[in-house]
Design a protein around this motif. Sequence first.
Motif, short mmCIF file in Angstrom:
data_model
loop_
_atom_site.label_atom_id
_atom_site.label_comp_id
_atom_site.label_asym_id
_atom_site.label_seq_id
_atom_site.Cartn_x
_atom_site.Cartn_y
_atom_site.Cartn_z
N TRP A 57 0.86 -1.18 0.00
CA TRP A 57 0.00 0.00 0.00
C TRP A 57 0.90 1.23 0.00
CZ3 TRP A 57 -5.26 -0.44 -0.22
CH2 TRP A 57 -5.78 -1.72 0.03
N TYR A 58 0.71 2.08 -1.01
CA TYR A 58 1.48 3.31 -1.11
C TYR A 58 0.60 4.48 -0.69
CZ TYR A 58 5.07 0.97 -3.90
OH TYR A 58 6.06 0.15 -4.34
N LYS A 59 1.07 5.29 0.24
CA LYS A 59 0.38 6.52 0.60
C LYS A 59 1.12 7.65 -0.12
CE LYS A 59 -1.04 9.46 4.42
NZ LYS A 59 -0.96 9.67 5.88
N ILE A 60 0.38 8.33 -1.01
CA ILE A 60 0.99 9.34 -1.85
C ILE A 60 0.33 10.69 -1.61
CG2 ILE A 60 1.46 10.03 -4.24
CD1 ILE A 60 1.24 6.97 -4.90
N LYS A 61 1.14 11.70 -1.38
CA LYS A 61 0.63 13.05 -1.17
C LYS A 61 0.77 13.83 -2.47
CE LYS A 61 1.18 17.10 1.75
NZ LYS A 61 1.89 17.67 2.89
N ALA A 62 -0.30 14.53 -2.85
CA ALA A 62 -0.28 15.34 -4.06
C ALA A 62 -1.07 16.62 -3.81
CB ALA A 62 -0.88 14.56 -5.23
N GLU A 63 -0.83 17.59 -4.65
CA GLU A 63 -1.54 18.87 -4.55
C GLU A 63 -3.02 18.70 -4.89
OE1 GLU A 63 -0.14 21.81 -3.60
OE2 GLU A 63 1.74 20.73 -3.26
N ASP A 64 -3.86 19.53 -4.32
CA ASP A 64 -5.30 19.48 -4.60
C ASP A 64 -5.59 19.64 -6.10
OD1 ASP A 64 -5.99 19.09 -1.97
OD2 ASP A 64 -6.37 21.22 -1.58
N SER A 65 -4.75 20.39 -6.80
CA SER A 65 -4.97 20.60 -8.24
C SER A 65 -4.84 19.29 -9.02
CB SER A 65 -3.98 21.63 -8.79
OG SER A 65 -2.64 21.20 -8.58
N ILE A 66 -4.12 18.32 -8.49
CA ILE A 66 -3.99 16.99 -9.11
C ILE A 66 -5.02 16.04 -8.51
CG2 ILE A 66 -2.46 14.98 -9.37
CD1 ILE A 66 -1.75 17.47 -11.09
N LEU A 67 -5.22 16.09 -7.20
CA LEU A 67 -6.13 15.16 -6.53
C LEU A 67 -7.56 15.26 -7.06
CD1 LEU A 67 -4.99 15.27 -2.81
CD2 LEU A 67 -4.81 13.37 -4.42
N GLN A 72 -11.29 6.94 -6.89
CA GLN A 72 -11.20 5.58 -6.35
C GLN A 72 -11.44 4.58 -7.47
OE1 GLN A 72 -13.57 4.95 -2.88
NE2 GLN A 72 -13.12 2.77 -2.80
N LYS A 73 -10.63 3.55 -7.52
CA LYS A 73 -10.64 2.48 -8.54
C LYS A 73 -10.11 2.96 -9.89
CE LYS A 73 -12.25 -0.53 -5.73
NZ LYS A 73 -11.34 -1.49 -5.13
N GLY A 74 -9.66 4.21 -9.95
CA GLY A 74 -8.98 4.69 -11.14
C GLY A 74 -7.54 4.22 -11.08
N SER A 75 -6.68 4.82 -11.86
CA SER A 75 -5.29 4.39 -11.81
C SER A 75 -4.35 5.58 -11.91
CB SER A 75 -4.99 3.40 -12.94
OG SER A 75 -5.21 3.99 -14.19
N THR A 84 -3.72 0.75 -9.03
CA THR A 84 -5.13 1.07 -8.81
C THR A 84 -5.26 1.92 -7.55
OG1 THR A 84 -5.82 -1.01 -9.83
CG2 THR A 84 -7.43 0.08 -8.41
N VAL A 85 -6.06 2.97 -7.63
CA VAL A 85 -6.29 3.85 -6.50
C VAL A 85 -7.30 3.19 -5.56
CG1 VAL A 85 -7.13 6.12 -5.77
CG2 VAL A 85 -5.80 5.89 -7.88
N ALA A 86 -6.91 2.93 -4.32
CA ALA A 86 -7.79 2.29 -3.35
C ALA A 86 -8.67 3.31 -2.64
CB ALA A 86 -7.00 1.50 -2.33
N ARG A 87 -8.12 4.48 -2.37
CA ARG A 87 -8.85 5.49 -1.60
C ARG A 87 -8.27 6.86 -1.89
NH1 ARG A 87 -7.95 3.98 4.30
NH2 ARG A 87 -7.46 2.30 2.94
N VAL A 88 -9.11 7.88 -1.87
CA VAL A 88 -8.68 9.26 -2.04
C VAL A 88 -9.15 10.04 -0.84
CG1 VAL A 88 -8.77 11.33 -3.48
CG2 VAL A 88 -8.87 9.06 -4.55
N ARG A 89 -8.26 10.74 -0.20
CA ARG A 89 -8.62 11.57 0.96
C ARG A 89 -8.28 13.01 0.69
NH1 ARG A 89 -6.06 8.13 5.89
NH2 ARG A 89 -7.01 6.18 5.36
#
Length: 89
Positions: A57-67, A72-75, A84-89
């Motif tokens: 499981w990778y926890k990745i931080k990105a700017e809101d402009s990208i998030l 979820q379930k995208g890639s 595969t994206v498991a969760r977006v916070r």
Amino acid sequence: MPETKNRSSLKNIKKGEKVNLERAMRIDERFGGHIVSGHIDGTGVIENITEDENAKWYKIKAEDSILRYIVQKGSIAIDGVSLTVARVR
């Protein structure tokens, strides 16, 4: 290309540093997984990697402009590897 350099981590490298450049896969070779295609829209920072049996499981931080484009379930891709994206916070 300036666009690739500006939207990727290549803008942070210095002369003489090594980068990973991979050849395009030949069409007559075996495909494992699926093809990663598209453009670099932004970058993120891996904050944590957790092992869970045979998964990571990778926890990745990105700017809101990208998030706002991550679902979820995208890639996403890291170094050309589709995840595969498991969760977006």
